[in-house]
Scaffold this motif. Structure first.
Motif, mmCIF file in Angstrom:
data_model
loop_
_atom_site.group_PDB
_atom_site.id
_atom_site.type_symbol
_atom_site.label_atom_id
_atom_site.label_comp_id
_atom_site.label_asym_id
_atom_site.label_seq_id
_atom_site.Cartn_x
_atom_site.Cartn_y
_atom_site.Cartn_z
ATOM 1 N N UNK A 122 -83.430 -101.831 31.328
ATOM 2 C CA UNK A 122 -82.836 -103.163 31.215
ATOM 3 C C UNK A 122 -83.112 -103.733 29.825
ATOM 4 N N UNK A 123 -82.187 -104.497 29.273
ATOM 5 C CA UNK A 123 -82.424 -105.087 27.947
ATOM 6 C C UNK A 123 -83.541 -106.120 28.023
ATOM 7 N N UNK A 124 -84.417 -106.108 27.018
ATOM 8 C CA UNK A 124 -85.442 -107.149 26.988
ATOM 9 C C UNK A 124 -85.413 -107.854 25.641
ATOM 10 N N UNK A 125 -85.733 -109.133 25.681
ATOM 11 C CA UNK A 125 -85.685 -109.993 24.500
ATOM 12 C C UNK A 125 -87.001 -110.750 24.411
ATOM 13 N N UNK A 126 -87.663 -110.636 23.262
ATOM 14 C CA UNK A 126 -88.876 -111.417 23.056
ATOM 15 C C UNK A 126 -88.588 -112.483 21.998
ATOM 16 N N UNK A 127 -89.185 -113.648 22.197
ATOM 17 C CA UNK A 127 -88.868 -114.773 21.319
ATOM 18 C C UNK A 127 -90.030 -115.753 21.275
ATOM 19 N N UNK A 128 -89.985 -116.634 20.280
ATOM 20 C CA UNK A 128 -90.963 -117.710 20.139
ATOM 21 C C UNK A 128 -90.252 -118.908 19.526
ATOM 22 N N UNK A 129 -90.927 -120.042 19.563
ATOM 23 C CA UNK A 129 -90.301 -121.266 19.084
ATOM 24 C C UNK A 129 -90.111 -121.263 17.570
ATOM 25 N N UNK A 130 -91.110 -120.785 16.838
ATOM 26 C CA UNK A 130 -91.056 -120.837 15.364
ATOM 27 C C UNK A 130 -90.723 -119.475 14.772
ATOM 28 N N UNK A 131 -90.195 -119.513 13.559
ATOM 29 C CA UNK A 131 -89.857 -118.275 12.859
ATOM 30 C C UNK A 131 -91.073 -117.438 12.539
ATOM 31 N N UNK A 132 -92.176 -118.095 12.148
ATOM 32 C CA UNK A 132 -93.384 -117.349 11.791
ATOM 33 C C UNK A 132 -93.966 -116.650 13.013
ATOM 34 N N UNK A 133 -93.988 -117.331 14.152
ATOM 35 C CA UNK A 133 -94.491 -116.713 15.375
ATOM 36 C C UNK A 133 -93.617 -115.530 15.771
ATOM 37 N N UNK A 134 -92.315 -115.668 15.552
ATOM 38 C CA UNK A 134 -91.391 -114.569 15.845
ATOM 39 C C UNK A 134 -91.679 -113.368 14.951
ATOM 40 N N UNK A 135 -91.914 -113.622 13.668
ATOM 41 C CA UNK A 135 -92.222 -112.534 12.735
ATOM 42 C C UNK A 135 -93.504 -111.810 13.145
ATOM 43 N N UNK A 136 -94.500 -112.568 13.641
ATOM 44 C CA UNK A 136 -95.754 -111.940 14.084
ATOM 45 C C UNK A 136 -95.524 -111.082 15.327
ATOM 46 N N UNK A 137 -94.620 -111.524 16.208
ATOM 47 C CA UNK A 137 -94.293 -110.709 17.388
ATOM 48 C C UNK A 137 -93.686 -109.382 16.967
ATOM 49 N N UNK A 138 -92.785 -109.432 16.002
ATOM 50 C CA UNK A 138 -92.141 -108.210 15.515
ATOM 51 C C UNK A 138 -93.189 -107.255 14.956
ATOM 52 N N UNK A 139 -94.105 -107.816 14.144
ATOM 53 C CA UNK A 139 -95.140 -106.996 13.504
ATOM 54 C C UNK A 139 -96.097 -106.402 14.535
ATOM 55 N N UNK A 140 -96.507 -107.232 15.514
ATOM 56 C CA UNK A 140 -97.524 -106.795 16.469
ATOM 57 C C UNK A 140 -96.978 -105.829 17.509
ATOM 58 N N UNK A 141 -95.746 -106.058 17.972
ATOM 59 C CA UNK A 141 -95.202 -105.236 19.061
ATOM 60 C C UNK A 141 -94.280 -104.131 18.569
ATOM 61 N N UNK A 142 -93.883 -104.205 17.289
ATOM 62 C CA UNK A 142 -92.947 -103.241 16.708
ATOM 63 C C UNK A 142 -91.641 -103.213 17.492
ATOM 64 N N UNK A 143 -91.268 -104.391 17.985
ATOM 65 C CA UNK A 143 -90.027 -104.562 18.742
ATOM 66 C C UNK A 143 -89.244 -105.712 18.112
ATOM 67 N N UNK A 144 -87.908 -105.724 18.245
ATOM 68 C CA UNK A 144 -87.131 -106.855 17.720
ATOM 69 C C UNK A 144 -87.530 -108.152 18.415
ATOM 70 N N UNK A 145 -87.396 -109.252 17.700
ATOM 71 C CA UNK A 145 -87.681 -110.578 18.259
ATOM 72 C C UNK A 145 -86.809 -111.595 17.543
#
Length: 731
Positions: free
Chosen positions: A377-400
């Motif tokens: 199933x498609x999954x989407x990770x997100x956060x309120x701020x751009x910086x938090x989103x960038x950290x999610x991408x870096x930490x999980x190695x997944x798109x955000x």
């Protein structure tokens, strides 16, 4: 202008030619005993009788004659025509505000009749162009409403409010405002202005239930600005009393106002679990109700077991094995709470993962994605701020993506009927944002909220994560073992103490991990400057921007002056003159980017340093792939380790970053943190806790000892917000 009278400023008008004598200004003093101050409106022409005195005033080389008149009588000769003038300049092609004003000056109130009857001859002198006259008549036929425009003008409704009311109510404007002139409050009108219009121009009495109902509604919107979504009568009584002065809140009138407000939909009332009457603004009530219903659907709909075709423990074991190789860390393993978080989030359509800073929440997300990937199933990770989103991408190695980006760009087809949605930093999720998500997500969604309810609360109204964490039976897991700091660090223990309202063991030794240096307000910035180093390992975190004693702006100016003001300045070309102008930044300055530019991998909150200033602007390619995108660059900076051109259009999007607010730092981590602290209305336990937990090695607090003790001792201010979501979920 007040109830006792007003002072009006204007010019003499020649009664024969109608010309303004702008060389001779008039100041008219009008007492309420002569006429209602509300009859005075900009653009109107009056005949004034009274004693006059002329004064000569010098301004450098200029001489101005001013005549002051103590009015004994005043008569409206002609209204301003501002409403129809604005309508023509907004709607009629080729008719400017100047030309529309000339039409009004020439025809006055007869202009309405001329337009109604398409009287071509009456307009020829001022609009000689036949096509322009025809277009004006056609437009008037389409949406011109002489009766409504006359109405709002006669009622002296300010132009900005009148235009919004007409746009919304259209042909029902007269009826809507006659029934309740306080409807103007919906169009950004201030209470004072709308209340004055309602009393003076619509005859609303001081004790009219309509007025009290409007005051109740206004008070509820004030409650929302402070973060709550509902209130009791006791909560808003003082505000209502202030709004309706000189009248007082009478019980009988209040009961009538409550009935009237419920009937007209100005507010929604419900009985809380403690049998107390709660009032909601309709919008807040409907949003919370819809969010509650959506969460209930997810909680009642279990995950289809056959979808998890492989044992979850086996998938977690595989993830741990791969991470050991990837990190070259033979000891890597999820702790028991992390394993439980993965299982809980897989086994429930709605779940929560909470925990303090650095307890391994993103590691859980990586393991969770490994399990969920087996569902296809498609999954989407997100956060309120751009910086938090960038950290999610870096930490999980997944798109955000940011939540705003998801709402704007992800289609229903891309989501499918059963998407997996993960929201990080959910403590800052406000009601409006969550409601927008709920409206977009399908009922088959699998939703995981990740955050720390003891960090900073939402800026907007509502509490989502905080309320859900406290509900019995909610599928949730709390992580407690700190991963960010070394196990022997005292920072996690201090954070835990602050979180529970206890004073941690600070020391004045500036070499210790947990330091507090009490000092007077005027000594805060000198102390911070003495402790700060610009080697990139220290971040100053402030509560506010503008405070002269501890504000981010003040500290940034001091750091810029000390560390970079002598260096090469960053210049920008003035588009009009072609001259170079200083931007205020110099080589070496630490920078904060304040917007999201995903094409260049720059996010709101990205931190960097200006490393090169160009002698002349350069054309550079900022395209990442495909056709080149040429822009004008004036320097180079390094943001989050990546080199970026500073474009001329970036100047308004960058700030100094020697000091940033705690809000901007939420979700980040720094080796060493310095926190200037003084008494302020936003200082509370969550701010101190969030600031302290940003540090990996050392945290130093500087400032008001009593203020910070009080902040830690008192419960977080956000916890006192009144919201309806929890009771709606339990109903």
């Amino acid at each position: 202008m007040n109830r006792k009278g007003c002072i009006a400023f204007g010019h003499r008008l020649d009664p024969e030619t109608g010309d303004n004598d702008r060389c001779h200004s008039l100041v008219v003093s009008l007492s309420a005993s002569i006429a209602e101050p509300s009859i005075i409106a900009v653009g109107c022409i009056y005949e004034v009788y009274g004693a006059a005195a002329t004064f000569e005033r010098s301004h450098d080389q200029f001489v101005v004659f001013e005549t002051q008149v103590e009015a004994q009588s005043i008569r409206l000769v002609r209204p301003s025509g501002s409403q129809i003038i604005q309508w023509m300049s907004d709607n009629a092609r080729g008719i400017s505000n100047v030309k529309a004003t000339r039409l009004w000056d020439s025809l006055g109130d007869r202009l309405y009749e001329v337009l109604d009857n398409s009287d071509d001859d009456a307009l020829k002198a001022i609009i000689p162009n036949q096509d322009m006259r025809t277009a004006l008549f056609n437009k008037w036929f389409e949406n011109g409403d002489a009766r409504t425009l006359r109405f709002v003008q006669e009622k002296n409704i300010p132009l900005d409010l009148a235009r919004k009311a007409i746009k919304f109510h259209k042909e029902n404007t007269i009826q809507a405002l006659t029934d309740d002139p306080y409807r103007l409050l919906s169009f950004e009108g201030s209470w004072t202005r709308v209340d004055q219009i309602s009393q003076d121009n619509f005859g609303i009495a001081l004790d009219d239930p309509c007025r009290l109902a409007a005051a109740l509604e206004e008070a509820l919107y004030g409650v929302a600005e402070k973060g709550s979504t509902c209130a009791t009568l006791n909560d808003i009584q003082a505000t209502v009393g202030r709004l309706i002065k000189p009248s007082v809140v009478v019980k009988a009138t209040l009961e009538k106002a409550l009935l009237l407000g419920k009937k007209t939909g100005q507010f929604v009332s419900r009985e809380a679990n403690n049998f107390e009457l709660m009032l909601h603004a309709p919008g807040s009530y409907l949003m919370e109700r819809q969010c509650a219903e959506f969460i209930k659907i997810l909680l009642r709909s279990p995950v289809i077991k056959k979808q998890l075709s492989t044992n979850i423990d086996a998938l977690i074991n595989d993830f741990e094995f791969e991470e050991r190789r990837h990190q070259n860390s033979p000891a890597f393993a999820l702790n028991e709470a992390q394993r439980m978080a993965v299982k809980t989030s897989c086994s429930n359509r709605f779940s929560i993962i909470t925990g303090g800073a650095g307890v391994g929440k993103t590691t859980v997300l990586k393991a969770l994605y490994r399990v969920l990937d087996t569902l296809g199933r498609p999954h989407f990770q997100m956060a309120l701020s751009g910086r938090a989103t960038a950290r999610m991408i870096e930490a999980t190695e997944q798109p955000a993506t940011t939540i705003a980006g998801f709402l704007q760009s992800v289609s229903a087809v891309e989501m499918g009927p059963t998407p997996v949605i993960v929201i990080d930093e959910a403590s800052m999720l406000d009601l409006l944002t969550f409601h927008r998500l709920v409206c977009k997500l399908p009922k088959g969604t699998h939703l995981v909220l990740v955050g720390d309810p003891y960090q900073l609360p939402p800026i907007g109204a509502g509490l989502i994560l905080h309320v859900l964490c406290d509900l019995p039976g909610m599928p949730s897991t709390q992580l407690t073992e700190a991963k960010r700091q070394a196990k022997e660090s005292v920072i996690p223990a201090a954070a835990k103490a602050i979180r529970t309202g206890q004073w941690p063991t600070f020391t004045p030794d500036v070499k210790a991990e947990l330091v507090f240096l009490p000092c007077a307000d005027e000594e805060i910035i000198p102390t911070v400057m003495r402790l700060y180093d610009d080697g990139g390992q220290t971040q100053i975190l402030g509560a506010t921007r503008s405070c002269p004693f501890a504000g981010v702006n003040t500290i940034n100016r001091a750091c810029h002056a000390k560390y970079a003001s002598h260096a090469k300045p960053l210049l920008i070309t003035n588009a009009k003159t072609g001259d170079f102008e200083a931007t205020g930044f110099c080589e070496g300055d630490l920078l904060l980017y304040t917007a999201n530019d995903w094409q260049r991998n720059l996010q709101n909150g990205s931190l960097g340093q200006l490393i090169e200033v160009f002698d002349e602007p350069r054309k550079v390619n900022v395209g990442t792939d495909g056709a080149p995108i040429m822009r004008q660059a004036i320097g180079v900076a390094v943001f989050e380790g990546a080199s970026q051109y500073i474009l001329d259009t970036d100047v308004d999007l960058i700030n100094y970053a020697y000091a940033i607010t705690v809000h901007k730092a939420q979700g980040s981590q720094f080796q060493r943190v310095i926190v200037p602290v003084r008494r302020s209305r936003i200082l509370d336990r969550t701010l101190v806790y969030t600031a302290v937990t940003r540090a990996q090695v050392q945290v130093i607090l500087v400032g008001d000892d009593a203020a910070i003790r009080a902040a830690i001792n008192q419960p977080p201010k956000a916890f006192s917000r009144k919201v309806g979501l929890g009771e709606m979920l339990m109903a």
